[in-house]
Design a protein around this motif. Structure first.
Motif, mmCIF file in Angstrom:
data_model
loop_
_atom_site.group_PDB
_atom_site.id
_atom_site.type_symbol
_atom_site.label_atom_id
_atom_site.label_comp_id
_atom_site.label_asym_id
_atom_site.label_seq_id
_atom_site.Cartn_x
_atom_site.Cartn_y
_atom_site.Cartn_z
ATOM 1 N N GLU A 87 0.830 -1.192 0.000
ATOM 2 C CA GLU A 87 0.000 0.000 0.000
ATOM 3 C C GLU A 87 0.877 1.259 0.000
ATOM 4 O OE1 GLU A 87 -3.937 0.499 2.546
ATOM 5 O OE2 GLU A 87 -2.149 0.627 3.774
ATOM 6 N N SER A 88 0.588 2.201 -0.890
ATOM 7 C CA SER A 88 1.326 3.470 -0.909
ATOM 8 C C SER A 88 0.811 4.362 0.215
ATOM 9 C CB SER A 88 1.132 4.172 -2.258
ATOM 10 O OG SER A 88 -0.203 4.639 -2.374
ATOM 11 N N GLU A 89 1.542 5.415 0.507
ATOM 12 C CA GLU A 89 1.091 6.354 1.548
ATOM 13 C C GLU A 89 -0.251 6.976 1.173
ATOM 14 O OE1 GLU A 89 3.828 9.256 3.113
ATOM 15 O OE2 GLU A 89 5.511 7.860 2.927
ATOM 16 N N LYS A 90 -0.412 7.268 -0.113
ATOM 17 C CA LYS A 90 -1.674 7.847 -0.594
ATOM 18 C C LYS A 90 -2.830 6.868 -0.383
ATOM 19 C CE LYS A 90 -3.820 9.553 -4.822
ATOM 20 N NZ LYS A 90 -3.669 9.704 -6.267
ATOM 21 N N ASP A 91 -2.600 5.584 -0.730
ATOM 22 C CA ASP A 91 -3.636 4.562 -0.533
ATOM 23 C C ASP A 91 -3.938 4.352 0.943
ATOM 24 O OD1 ASP A 91 -3.834 4.141 -3.274
ATOM 25 O OD2 ASP A 91 -2.380 2.494 -3.266
ATOM 26 N N GLU A 92 -2.891 4.343 1.748
ATOM 27 C CA GLU A 92 -3.077 4.173 3.192
ATOM 28 C C GLU A 92 -3.911 5.313 3.755
ATOM 29 O OE1 GLU A 92 -0.523 3.473 7.314
ATOM 30 O OE2 GLU A 92 0.531 4.084 5.479
ATOM 31 N N LYS A 93 -3.635 6.519 3.319
ATOM 32 C CA LYS A 93 -4.387 7.687 3.791
ATOM 33 C C LYS A 93 -5.856 7.573 3.364
ATOM 34 C CE LYS A 93 -4.507 12.694 3.763
ATOM 35 N NZ LYS A 93 -3.928 13.945 3.298
ATOM 36 N N ALA A 94 -6.101 7.165 2.115
ATOM 37 C CA ALA A 94 -7.476 7.005 1.631
ATOM 38 C C ALA A 94 -8.208 5.911 2.413
ATOM 39 C CB ALA A 94 -7.472 6.681 0.139
ATOM 40 N N ASN A 95 -7.538 4.798 2.672
ATOM 41 C CA ASN A 95 -8.142 3.714 3.450
ATOM 42 C C ASN A 95 -8.441 4.146 4.879
ATOM 43 O OD1 ASN A 95 -8.135 1.912 1.318
ATOM 44 N ND2 ASN A 95 -6.174 1.006 1.873
ATOM 45 N N ASN A 96 -7.488 4.833 5.500
ATOM 46 C CA ASN A 96 -7.687 5.317 6.874
ATOM 47 C C ASN A 96 -8.855 6.289 6.947
ATOM 48 O OD1 ASN A 96 -5.568 3.767 7.796
ATOM 49 N ND2 ASN A 96 -4.105 5.463 7.865
ATOM 50 N N GLU A 97 -8.945 7.166 5.952
ATOM 51 C CA GLU A 97 -10.036 8.140 5.927
ATOM 52 C C GLU A 97 -11.384 7.452 5.747
ATOM 53 O OE1 GLU A 97 -11.387 11.801 3.065
ATOM 54 O OE2 GLU A 97 -9.256 11.670 3.585
ATOM 55 N N ALA A 98 -11.455 6.499 4.822
ATOM 56 C CA ALA A 98 -12.701 5.761 4.597
ATOM 57 C C ALA A 98 -13.115 4.997 5.848
ATOM 58 C CB ALA A 98 -12.538 4.801 3.418
ATOM 59 N N PHE A 99 -12.156 4.343 6.489
ATOM 60 C CA PHE A 99 -12.457 3.571 7.698
ATOM 61 C C PHE A 99 -12.916 4.495 8.830
ATOM 62 C CE2 PHE A 99 -11.473 1.316 11.619
ATOM 63 C CZ PHE A 99 -12.048 0.082 11.369
ATOM 64 N N THR A 100 -12.182 5.577 9.045
ATOM 65 C CA THR A 100 -12.520 6.522 10.115
ATOM 66 C C THR A 100 -13.906 7.111 9.913
ATOM 67 O OG1 THR A 100 -10.192 7.047 10.471
ATOM 68 C CG2 THR A 100 -11.799 8.656 11.279
ATOM 69 N N ASN A 101 -14.213 7.534 8.691
ATOM 70 C CA ASN A 101 -15.524 8.129 8.416
ATOM 71 C C ASN A 101 -16.660 7.132 8.625
ATOM 72 O OD1 ASN A 101 -14.388 10.624 7.822
ATOM 73 N ND2 ASN A 101 -14.305 10.231 5.624
ATOM 74 N N ALA A 102 -16.463 5.893 8.179
ATOM 75 C CA ALA A 102 -17.505 4.877 8.329
ATOM 76 C C ALA A 102 -17.747 4.545 9.803
ATOM 77 C CB ALA A 102 -17.129 3.624 7.553
ATOM 78 N N ILE A 103 -16.690 4.403 10.571
ATOM 79 C CA ILE A 103 -16.832 4.087 11.997
ATOM 80 C C ILE A 103 -17.453 5.265 12.745
ATOM 81 C CG2 ILE A 103 -15.553 3.527 14.120
ATOM 82 C CD1 ILE A 103 -15.796 1.215 12.096
ATOM 83 N N LYS A 104 -17.052 6.459 12.387
ATOM 84 C CA LYS A 104 -17.609 7.657 13.022
ATOM 85 C C LYS A 104 -19.115 7.738 12.778
ATOM 86 C CE LYS A 104 -17.105 12.648 13.190
ATOM 87 N NZ LYS A 104 -16.488 13.828 12.599
ATOM 88 N N ARG A 105 -19.551 7.493 11.542
ATOM 89 C CA ARG A 105 -20.990 7.515 11.236
ATOM 90 C C ARG A 105 -21.740 6.467 12.050
ATOM 91 N NH1 ARG A 105 -22.366 7.048 5.125
ATOM 92 N NH2 ARG A 105 -24.430 7.561 5.894
ATOM 93 N N LEU A 106 -21.169 5.274 12.146
ATOM 94 C CA LEU A 106 -21.825 4.213 12.902
ATOM 95 C C LEU A 106 -21.989 4.611 14.362
ATOM 96 C CD1 LEU A 106 -22.941 1.311 13.153
ATOM 97 C CD2 LEU A 106 -20.594 0.596 13.645
ATOM 98 N N PHE A 107 -20.904 5.101 14.980
ATOM 99 C CA PHE A 107 -20.980 5.446 16.394
ATOM 100 C C PHE A 107 -21.861 6.668 16.648
ATOM 101 C CE2 PHE A 107 -17.385 2.548 16.862
ATOM 102 C CZ PHE A 107 -17.796 1.855 17.986
ATOM 103 N N GLU A 108 -21.947 7.570 15.705
ATOM 104 C CA GLU A 108 -22.877 8.698 15.851
ATOM 105 C C GLU A 108 -24.313 8.196 15.901
ATOM 106 O OE1 GLU A 108 -21.820 11.193 12.547
ATOM 107 O OE2 GLU A 108 -20.247 12.233 13.680
ATOM 108 N N THR A 109 -24.641 7.229 15.046
ATOM 109 C CA THR A 109 -25.986 6.654 15.048
ATOM 110 C C THR A 109 -26.251 5.890 16.335
ATOM 111 O OG1 THR A 109 -26.050 6.523 12.649
ATOM 112 C CG2 THR A 109 -27.538 5.067 13.850
ATOM 113 N N LEU A 110 -25.310 5.054 16.748
ATOM 114 C CA LEU A 110 -25.500 4.296 17.987
ATOM 115 C C LEU A 110 -25.643 5.236 19.175
ATOM 116 C CD1 LEU A 110 -22.976 1.346 17.468
ATOM 117 C CD2 LEU A 110 -25.452 1.361 17.079
#
Length: 148
Positions: A87-110
Motif C-alpha cells: 500500500e502506498s502512503e496515498k492509498d493508506e491515507k485514503a483507506n484510513n479516511e474511509a475507515f474513520t468516516n464509516a466508523i464515526k458515522r456508525l458510532f454517531e448513530t448508535l
C-alpha cells in the motif's frame, strides 16, 4: 392473536422457518414486532448500505432488537497492478479516511439511539450490542467477484 404475550410470540417465531416470516409479519402489529425482534437481533452491515440501515432501524423497536452487529467497512478499490504491491502512503491515507468516516458515522448513530429522541423516548434500553468490525476493498482477491 393480539392476546398472546410477546414472550409466547417470540417462542412461536423461533420455530418458524425464516422464509415464512413474510406471511406472518402482516398478521398483526404484535406479530410484526415479534418477527422483527427475531430478524433484527443479529445483523451484518456493509458501510455502503449504511443509509438504508439507518432508515430501516429508525423505528425504536428495531434498534432495540439489535444484539449483534457485524460492520464491514468497504475501502476504496484499487487496480489489478496495485494488488501485488504494498500500500502506498496515498492509498493508506485514503483507506484510513474511509475507515474513520464509516466508523464515526456508525458510532454517531448508535449514540443517538441511546439518547432521547424528539418525543422523549429512548431507542435503546441500555442494552449492550456485540459489535464486530471488519474492513476490505471489493478488489481484494478474497472479495472479487468471479470474472467469466
Amino acid at each position: 392473536m393480539d392476546r398472546l404475550s410477546l414472550e409466547i410470540l417470540a417462542i412461536i417465531v423461533s420455530y418458524l422457518n425464516p422464509s415464512d416470516f413474510i406471511e406472518y409479519v402482516s398478521v398483526s402489529r404484535q406479530w410484526q414486532f415479534a418477527i422483527e425482534r427475531y430478524t433484527f437481533r443479529s445483523l451484518r452491515l456493509k458501510s455502503d448500505d449504511y443509509d438504508f440501515f439507518t432508515r430501516v432501524c429508525s423505528d425504536s423497536h428495531r434498534a432495540a432488537a439489535i444484539a449483534e452487529l457485524e460492520y464491514d467497512v468497504i475501502l476504496p478499490a484499487y487496480s489489478d497492478e496495485q494488488c501485488a504491491k504494498f500500500e502506498s502512503e496515498k492509498d493508506e491515507k485514503a483507506n484510513n479516511e474511509a475507515f474513520t468516516n464509516a466508523i464515526k458515522r456508525l458510532f454517531e448513530t448508535l449514540h443517538l439511539w441511546g439518547n432521547p429522541s424528539n418525543d422523549g423516548a429512548h431507542k435503546m434500553r441500555g442494552r449492550p450490542i456485540m459489535l464486530s468490525l471488519g474492513a476490505y476493498s471489493t478488489t481484494d482477491p478474497r472479495y472479487r467477484e468471479a470474472k467469466f
